[in-house]
Motif scaffolding. Structure first.
Motif, PDB file in Angstrom:
ATOM      1  N   THR A   1       0.848  -1.195   0.000  1.00 48.97           N
ATOM      2  CA  THR A   1       0.000   0.000   0.000  1.00 48.97           C
ATOM      3  C   THR A   1       0.878   1.237   0.000  1.00 48.97           C
ATOM      4  OG1 THR A   1      -1.882  -1.079   1.085  1.00 48.97           O
ATOM      5  CG2 THR A   1      -1.736   1.311   1.299  1.00 48.97           C
ATOM      6  N   ALA A   2       1.932   1.233   0.812  1.00 49.81           N
ATOM      7  CA  ALA A   2       2.854   2.372   0.831  1.00 49.81           C
ATOM      8  C   ALA A   2       3.597   2.505  -0.486  1.00 49.81           C
ATOM      9  CB  ALA A   2       3.839   2.232   1.986  1.00 49.81           C
ATOM     10  N   THR A   3       4.005   1.397  -1.083  1.00 48.56           N
ATOM     11  CA  THR A   3       4.688   1.454  -2.384  1.00 48.56           C
ATOM     12  C   THR A   3       3.791   2.127  -3.411  1.00 48.56           C
ATOM     13  OG1 THR A   3       5.892  -0.581  -1.861  1.00 48.56           O
ATOM     14  CG2 THR A   3       5.809   0.083  -4.176  1.00 48.56           C
ATOM     15  N   HIS A   4       2.523   1.744  -3.445  1.00 47.61           N
ATOM     16  CA  HIS A   4       1.538   2.328  -4.365  1.00 47.61           C
ATOM     17  C   HIS A   4       1.368   3.820  -4.095  1.00 47.61           C
ATOM     18  CE1 HIS A   4      -2.377   2.137  -6.670  1.00 47.61           C
ATOM     19  NE2 HIS A   4      -2.652   3.154  -5.876  1.00 47.61           N
ATOM     20  N   GLU A   5       1.193   4.189  -2.822  1.00 42.82           N
ATOM     21  CA  GLU A   5       0.932   5.590  -2.489  1.00 42.82           C
ATOM     22  C   GLU A   5       2.166   6.467  -2.684  1.00 42.82           C
ATOM     23  OE1 GLU A   5      -1.974   6.398  -2.316  1.00 42.82           O
ATOM     24  OE2 GLU A   5      -2.995   4.567  -1.751  1.00 42.82           O
ATOM     25  N   VAL A   6       3.346   5.949  -2.358  1.00 43.35           N
ATOM     26  CA  VAL A   6       4.560   6.728  -2.617  1.00 43.35           C
ATOM     27  C   VAL A   6       4.744   6.909  -4.120  1.00 43.35           C
ATOM     28  CG1 VAL A   6       7.085   6.757  -2.401  1.00 43.35           C
ATOM     29  CG2 VAL A   6       5.667   6.098  -0.444  1.00 43.35           C
TER      30      VAL A   6
END
Length: 319
Positions: free
Chosen positions: A226-231
């Motif tokens: 989720t963080a990879t996507h949002e970053v």
């Protein structure tokens, strides 16, 4: 692969598109079964509140179009841009007060995914092997700030970023990536602010249940993606389907997708858009489960590089 033609008008139309973030529960305790990212909805609200944002974002798109082949310059550590990360934890329960170990696990995932060190990187199909990319950006945990709250959910209006509304203001947002861990509600896993927005609300928000690898992280969103996507959004990447049926993500080497994909689609998954291309469902900017996403493309790398080059929207991070 699609041909990308960028104009101010086309970019403005893209930014105005809304993505349907359907989820049938607002419960604080319910675990999401499908990925829901509110970045595009938040952008739409910001554009409505501040018409000048569209101008700034169109200028960023014009700059990006001119500098897609640029290389990273500026502040390098071991040959790579290193981004300090401040994690702001807003918690009501013990489970929401995620541990330092859970936070570090998320930083570790970002470093693997953005440097092609993830163990599933070699799962990229042969069709896309020629365009899979090592972004070459590293992340280091700079600070963790914790604050107890009575709020059961924060929504997507950036309240968690505002001290006056009980949140935590970002720390040095022009030189540090701020991440907020808080219960968002509405089935939303996370959202990010695209380049061009106000520095007072800049950063990435992630629900603690989908943050990192341990503690309160829950399958199928327990691998830190989720963080990879949002970053990726924070670095100016769009959803791979362009937030429209057969839309454009402004990247030339990603196939045109009908729409978002969920779960872990069987390969090959064909689009019904023009040319019926095989969709790059394993791209971090689709909506598949954490275990189903494991690559960025070379075109996405070039798009990211443009914002960090001199004059780019996030050039201050490379100083």
């Amino acid at each position: 692969m699609k041909k990308v033609i960028i104009s101010a008008c086309a970019a403005l139309l893209l930014f105005a598109c809304q993505n349907d973030q359907s989820e049938n529960t607002n419960s604080e305790t319910a675990i999401a079964s499908r990925r829901a990212c509110a970045s595009q909805d938040v952008l739409h609200a910001q554009l409505k509140a501040d018409p000048s944002l569209a101008i700034r974002m169109n200028e960023i798109e014009a700059f990006t179009a001119k500098h897609l082949s640029s290389n990273f310059t500026g502040r390098l550590v071991n040959g790579k841009i290193e981004i300090p990360v401040v994690v702001n934890v807003l918690y009501r329960t013990t489970a929401q007060n995620i541990s330092d170990a859970q936070i570090q696990s998320q930083i570790d995932v970002l470093n693997k995914d953005f440097n092609a060190l993830n163990s599933d990187y070699n799962n990229v199909p042969a069709l896309f092997a020629g365009v899979k990319a090592n972004i070459g950006i590293t992340f280091v945990l700079d600070q963790v700030i914790r604050k107890s709250t009575t709020k059961t959910s924060w929504g997507t209006n950036d309240a968690m970023k505002k001290t006056a509304q009980g949140g935590i203001a970002p720390t040095s947002p022009t030189t540090k990536l701020n991440m907020w861990s808080c219960t968002i509600g509405g089935g939303i896993l996370g959202y990010a602010q695209f380049p061009g927005g106000a520095s007072s609300t800049d950063g990435v928000v992630i629900d603690p249940r989908y943050f990192g690898l341990s503690g309160s992280a829950n399958a199928p969103f327990n691998l830190g993606r989720t963080a990879t996507h949002e970053v990726g959004h924070w670095m100016n990447l769009r959803h791979i389907w362009g937030d429209a049926t057969c839309g454009s993500d402004l990247v030339a080497d990603t196939p045109t997708h009908n729409e978002e994909n969920y779960g872990i689609p069987a390969y090959p998954h064909y689009s019904t858009c023009s040319g019926t291309p095989v969709e790059m469902t394993m791209n971090y900017m689709d909506y598949v489960d954490d275990a189903g996403m494991y690559m960025f493309s070379a075109g996405q790398k070039s798009r990211i590089a443009a914002i960090f080059t001199s004059g780019g929207a996030r050039a201050s991070f490379a100083q």
